[in-house]
Design an enzyme around this catalytic site. Structure first.
Site, PDB file in Angstrom:
ATOM      1  N   CYS A 111       0.863  -1.235   0.110  1.00  0.00           N
ATOM      2  CA  CYS A 111       0.061  -0.191  -0.228  1.00  0.00           C
ATOM      3  C   CYS A 111       1.094   1.253   0.369  1.00  0.00           C
ATOM      4  O   CYS A 111       0.364   2.445  -0.435  1.00  0.00           O
ATOM      5  CB  CYS A 111      -1.227  -0.048   1.346  1.00  0.00           C
ATOM      6  SG  CYS A 111      -2.408  -1.338   1.361  1.00  0.00           S
ATOM      7  N   HIS A 247      -2.756   7.297   2.578  1.00  0.00           N
ATOM      8  CA  HIS A 247      -3.383   6.147   2.836  1.00  0.00           C
ATOM      9  C   HIS A 247      -4.818   6.053   3.048  1.00  0.00           C
ATOM     10  O   HIS A 247      -5.713   5.896   3.850  1.00  0.00           O
ATOM     11  CB  HIS A 247      -2.915   5.891   2.707  1.00  0.00           C
ATOM     12  CG  HIS A 247      -2.771   3.560   2.322  1.00  0.00           C
ATOM     13  ND1 HIS A 247      -3.452   3.583   0.984  1.00  0.00           N
ATOM     14  CD2 HIS A 247      -3.326   2.499   3.309  1.00  0.00           C
ATOM     15  CE1 HIS A 247      -3.667   2.634   1.570  1.00  0.00           C
ATOM     16  NE2 HIS A 247      -3.725   1.640   2.458  1.00  0.00           N
ATOM     17  N   ASN A 277     -10.107   0.141   0.207  1.00  0.00           N
ATOM     18  CA  ASN A 277      -8.504   0.281   0.098  1.00  0.00           C
ATOM     19  C   ASN A 277      -8.173  -0.102  -1.395  1.00  0.00           C
ATOM     20  O   ASN A 277      -8.224  -1.267  -1.441  1.00  0.00           O
ATOM     21  CB  ASN A 277      -7.752  -0.594   1.604  1.00  0.00           C
ATOM     22  CG  ASN A 277      -6.240  -0.002   1.248  1.00  0.00           C
ATOM     23  OD1 ASN A 277      -5.775  -0.662   0.326  1.00  0.00           O
ATOM     24  ND2 ASN A 277      -6.080  -1.292   2.121  1.00  0.00           N
TER      25      ASN A 277
END
Ligand SMILES: CC(C)(COP(=O)(O)OP(=O)(O)OC[C@H]1O[C@@H](n2cnc3c(N)ncnc32)[C@H](O)[C@@H]1OP(=O)(O)O)[C@@H](O)C(=O)NCCC(=O)NCCS
Length: 356
Positions: A111, A247, A277
């Site tokens: 990520c 994020h 996500n």
């Protein structure tokens, strides 16, 4: 040494939506639980591959920068879900968009991949190894999701975002950056059996597994600490931060990071409700939307912060340039599809069954 400045931005989210109520039919969960514990309402499920999403996002970023693909000399794709092990997704994008002069490579920091790629491209531009980079974060995560596992299946989605980073003299660019990793905690967020450790036949069933509360705890501390450090290193006070683009993994992690930076909620960009996500794609998608929505002002001080499997984390203090309008627009789109999110999840359901 030149500065490396973001001059173009773009995104590509696939059209098929998988809502929380769709998930209620696939696994033992509820819209109420997902919304209150994560902030996610729906996510996108891709009918095409990671490189297709990446190429469309890249073409939008190129148009916003007013550049032809031949002007790019580096294509860097942050992804942990490449189309294939070989060749890289970046070379597929290079060919697809016609960036005939570009070097191309992938970068996997899960990520944190987009910020790792941004800092890498920045270093290459400052050193003279490249002048114009297309930096992309792109993922098709749903291939790796077991919908019987409610602790992961509700969190992830597919998408891509991109920026063009160019050498320039403008007083803009990365002010400070921190990249970090802790491989001792690799097992708390991973996809076992997805590479050489798995027998070839096992790869098809490899899925994301995660110790959610432990990942949560570490994400809050790593993203918060790194964000504060880059703001300090940039020589900024906390009230000089104009916008945090974090994020998008869990709205509670975002809130905790914003509290560490003492930021008013109006200075935090959050779009997790729409996409969940999307790993390396969350920050470039959020950045593209923030610019489009007028949330980024000329000369504004931005903070990007990410956390992911590895474990990895990254934070960047970035000063925006003078231009917040795209030079041109691209009509690049994905191939048409009428498949729904549930239709596209059916192969996963066939492989793993449902959790209800
Ligand atoms: C995964 C996450 C949302 C779980 O939230 P949480 O508040 O920590 O919840 P817990 O895992 O402690 O579970 C609490 C309860 O909810 C249940 N639960 C977990 N997932 C659920 C779901 N999708 N629907 C309904 N209930 C669920 C658990 O089984 C547990 O039930 P119990 O109390 O009866 O045992 C959260 O830990 C998280 O966001 N972690 C970080 C994930 C992340 O960011 N990953 C990517 C990093 S890049």
């Amino acid at each position: 040494m030149p500065n490396a400045v973001i001059t173009g931005w773009g995104k590509c989210v696939p059209p098929a939506v998988l809502s929380n109520s769709d998930l209620e039919r696939l696994t033992d969960t509820s819209d109420e639980w997902i919304t209150t514990r994560t902030g996610i309402k729906e996510r996108r499920i891709s009918h095409v591959n990671t490189s297709d999403l990446a190429a469309v996002a890249g073409l939008h970023a190129l148009a916003a920068a007013g550049l032809e693909p031949e002007a790019i000399d580096l294509v860097l794709v942050g992804t942990c879900t490449p189309d294939r092990l070989v060749p890289s997704t970046a070379t597929m994008v290079q060919e697809r968009i016609g960036a005939s002069r570009a070097a191309a490579m992938d970068l996997n920091a899960a990520c944190s991949g987009f910020l790792y790629a941004l800092v890498t491209a920045d270093g290459m531009i400052r050193s003279g190894a490249a002048r114009r980079a297309l930096v992309i974060g792109a993922e098709k995560l749903h291939n790796w999701i077991d919908f019987t596992d409610r602790s992961t299946s509700v969190l992830f989605g597919d998408g891509a975002g991109a920026v063009v980073l160019e050498a320039g003299d403008e007083d803009a660019g990365i002010l400070a950056a921190e990249l970090g990793s802790d491989g001792s905690a690799a097992d708390i967020l991973c996809v076992p059996g997805s590479g050489t450790e798995g027998a070839p036949s096992a790869t098809a069933k490899a899925t994301i597994i995660m110790e959610g509360p432990e990942v949560f705890r570490r994400a809050v501390s790593a993203m918060g600490d790194a964000s504060v450090r880059v703001v300090e290193e940039a020589g900024l006070s906390l009230d000089e931060v104009d916008l945090l683009i974090p994020h998008q993994a869990n709205v509670r992690i975002i809130d905790a990071t914003a509290r560490r930076l003492k930021l008013d909620p109006t200075k935090v960009f959050v779009n997790i409700a729409s996409y969940g996500n999307t790993s390396a794609a969350t920050i470039p998608i959020a950045l593209a939307e923030a610019v489009e929505e007028g949330r980024v002002r000329p000369g504004g001080n931005l903070v990007f912060a990410a956390f992911g499997g590895g474990l990895t984390w990254a934070a960047v203090a970035y000063r925006w340039g003078s231009r917040v309008e795209p030079i041109a627009a691209s009509d690049a789109t994905l191939p048409h599809s009428t498949a729904t999110g549930v239709d596209l999840m059916q192969p996963n359901v066939d492989l793993h069954g449902t959790g209800v």
